[in-house]
Design an enzyme around this catalytic site. Structure first.
Site, PDB file in Angstrom:
ATOM      1  N   SER A   3      -6.289  -5.027  12.364  1.00 48.86           N
ATOM      2  CA  SER A   3      -6.350  -3.282  12.270  1.00 48.86           C
ATOM      3  C   SER A   3      -7.146  -2.876  13.471  1.00 48.86           C
ATOM      4  O   SER A   3      -8.031  -2.207  13.140  1.00 48.86           O
ATOM      5  CB  SER A   3      -6.885  -3.041  10.843  1.00 48.86           C
TER       6      SER A   3
ATOM      7  N   ASP B  57       0.661  -1.167  -0.013  1.00 50.05           N
ATOM      8  CA  ASP B  57      -0.063   0.045   0.209  1.00 50.05           C
ATOM      9  C   ASP B  57       0.737   1.251  -0.044  1.00 50.05           C
ATOM     10  O   ASP B  57       0.571   2.068  -0.704  1.00 50.05           O
ATOM     11  CB  ASP B  57      -0.999   0.033   1.121  1.00 50.05           C
TER      12      ASP B  57
ATOM     13  N   GLY C 268      -3.238  -5.718  18.218  1.00 45.76           N
ATOM     14  CA  GLY C 268      -1.696  -5.613  17.633  1.00 45.76           C
ATOM     15  C   GLY C 268      -1.664  -7.197  17.007  1.00 45.76           C
ATOM     16  O   GLY C 268      -0.781  -7.681  17.015  1.00 45.76           O
TER      17      GLY C 268
ATOM     18  N   ASP D  71      -5.686  -0.148   5.724  1.00 38.17           N
ATOM     19  CA  ASP D  71      -6.307  -0.368   6.687  1.00 38.17           C
ATOM     20  C   ASP D  71      -7.685   0.639   6.757  1.00 38.17           C
ATOM     21  O   ASP D  71      -8.841   0.074   6.862  1.00 38.17           O
ATOM     22  CB  ASP D  71      -5.694  -0.361   8.114  1.00 38.17           C
TER      23      ASP D  71
END
Ligand code: ADP
Ligand code: MG
Length: 347
Positions: free
Chosen positions: A114, A23, A110, A156
């Site tokens: 996301s 991304d 974590g 995300d």
């Protein structure tokens, strides 16, 4: 003391089916949102100069002054640490009123689903962000970058604002275009399996990988337009391997989208296996626990493919499997059978 109306918003988590670490180079990725997510509520109090915030997942509350600067160094001083994300959202949304915010979530934190972007998007909507769609995603990406001090990509946030029930999304992170692809849920199941290894973006080599990709792009131009042959010409063997991952992963994402559309699931599964190899060997973002988990998943009958999902360095593996074959095998290991959910919304 006058108080305004309470606002509630929900943002789902997301699982990335394929296309990791593409991304931030303007490449392609194919995530879908999941049923798990984060709810944020905000009760404005126009006389309050700050936002008092609690989270169902954290013992210690936070207090964010409305005037908090949109500066990574200032945000890095915010305590408790989790409230840095809240501080960053306040800094980019700039709510006009203080008040009380409450966050609750059933997402693992974590783990690569996301939770951070779900927190940003739910909170931005609750605090009155006026943007929607890709503008909201860009605002929340800025918040993530401010909170972590890392140049994280748009995957995300764009996935979370764009989610559509029953569909995965082919994201073009260069143009921010979204193409929806129906998921044949009666023929397949996506299962997310927790490796148990936790990490946070700012503690990992994410920033270093971003810089290595930027160096490759400086040599060859935007990586989405680069061919495997051009990659072979890079002299530095580390930069060459990083670029080889990005270039091959972009091609896998586009191929995977077509295979999902045509329900060519065996072939799609093999691409997940290849993606893991590339992330582990060329991009070096796996850890032994994830490699072991992925190898085990890949060997199970009815599993068509498996890979690490998300930024790596821990978190979860994703398996593409025939419906119902995996649950029994996973026993007490933490896992989620995920189906494509909707997008973020005010409730
Ligand atoms: P991921 O986004 O894959 O879950 P990250 O490392 O990017 O992992 O983000 C995790 C961080 O986001 C947590 O350490 C915490 O600071 C913050 N966070 C996410 N969701 C919540 C929540 N519901 N409450 C408090 N903090 C949260
Ligand atoms: Mg995150």
């Amino acid at each position: 003391m006058s108080t305004g109306e309470r606002v509630v918003a929900f943002a789902p988590g997301r699982v990335n089916l394929i296309g990791d670490h593409t991304d931030y180079t303007g490449g392609f990725a194919m995530p879908m949102t999941v049923g798990l997510g984060t709810e944020a509520s905000f009760q404005p109090d126009p006389s309050a100069p700050a936002i008092e915030v609690t989270s169902s997942l954290e013992g210690e509350p936070g207090r964010i002054p409305l005037s908090i600067p949109a500066q990574p160094l200032e945000l890095a001083m915010v305590l408790p640490e989790w409230a840095r994300y809240v501080g960053a959202v306040v800094a980019v949304v700039r709510p006009t009123s203080g008040g009380k915010a409450e966050v609750s979530s059933d997402l693992p934190v974590g783990a690569g689903l996301s939770s951070s972007a779900a927190l940003e998007v739910a909170l931005a909507l609750a605090l009155g962000a006026e943007e929607t769609g890709r503008e909201l995603a860009l605002t929340c990406q800025r918040a993530e970058q401010l909170a972590t001090g890392v140049k994280t990509g748009i995957l995300d946030q764009l996935a979370i604002v764009s989610g559509r029930a029953g569909h995965a999304m082919l994201l073009d992170c260069g143009t921010l275009g979204v193409r929806y692809v129906e998921v044949p849920t009666d023929e397949l199941e996506f299962v997310v399996v927790d490796s148990g290894v936790r990490r946070s973006v700012s503690e990992t080599a994410y920033g270093l990988r971003e810089a290595e990709c930027a160096e490759a792009a400086r040599l060859l131009g935007p990586l989405r337009h680069v061919s495997p042959r051009q990659v072979d010409g890079i002299a530095d063997h580390v930069i060459r391997r990083r670029a080889r991952h990005v270039v091959s992963e972009n091609a896998r994402v586009l191929a995977f989208a077509g295979m999902l559309e045509r329900a060519e699931l065996e072939e799609a599964g093999r691409l997940l296996d290849e993606s893991h190899r590339s992330l582990a060997i060329d991009f070096e973002v796996s850890v032994p626990e994830l490699d072991e988990l992925v190898t085990w998943l890949q060997g199970l009958p009815g599993v068509l493919g498996a890979r690490l999902t998300g930024a790596g360095f821990g978190g979860c593996a994703l398996a593409l499997a025939r419906p119902g074959v995996l649950g029994r095998r996973l026993g007490t290991r933490r896992h989620w059978v995920v189906a494509p959910g909707g997008g973020a919304r005010r409730c």
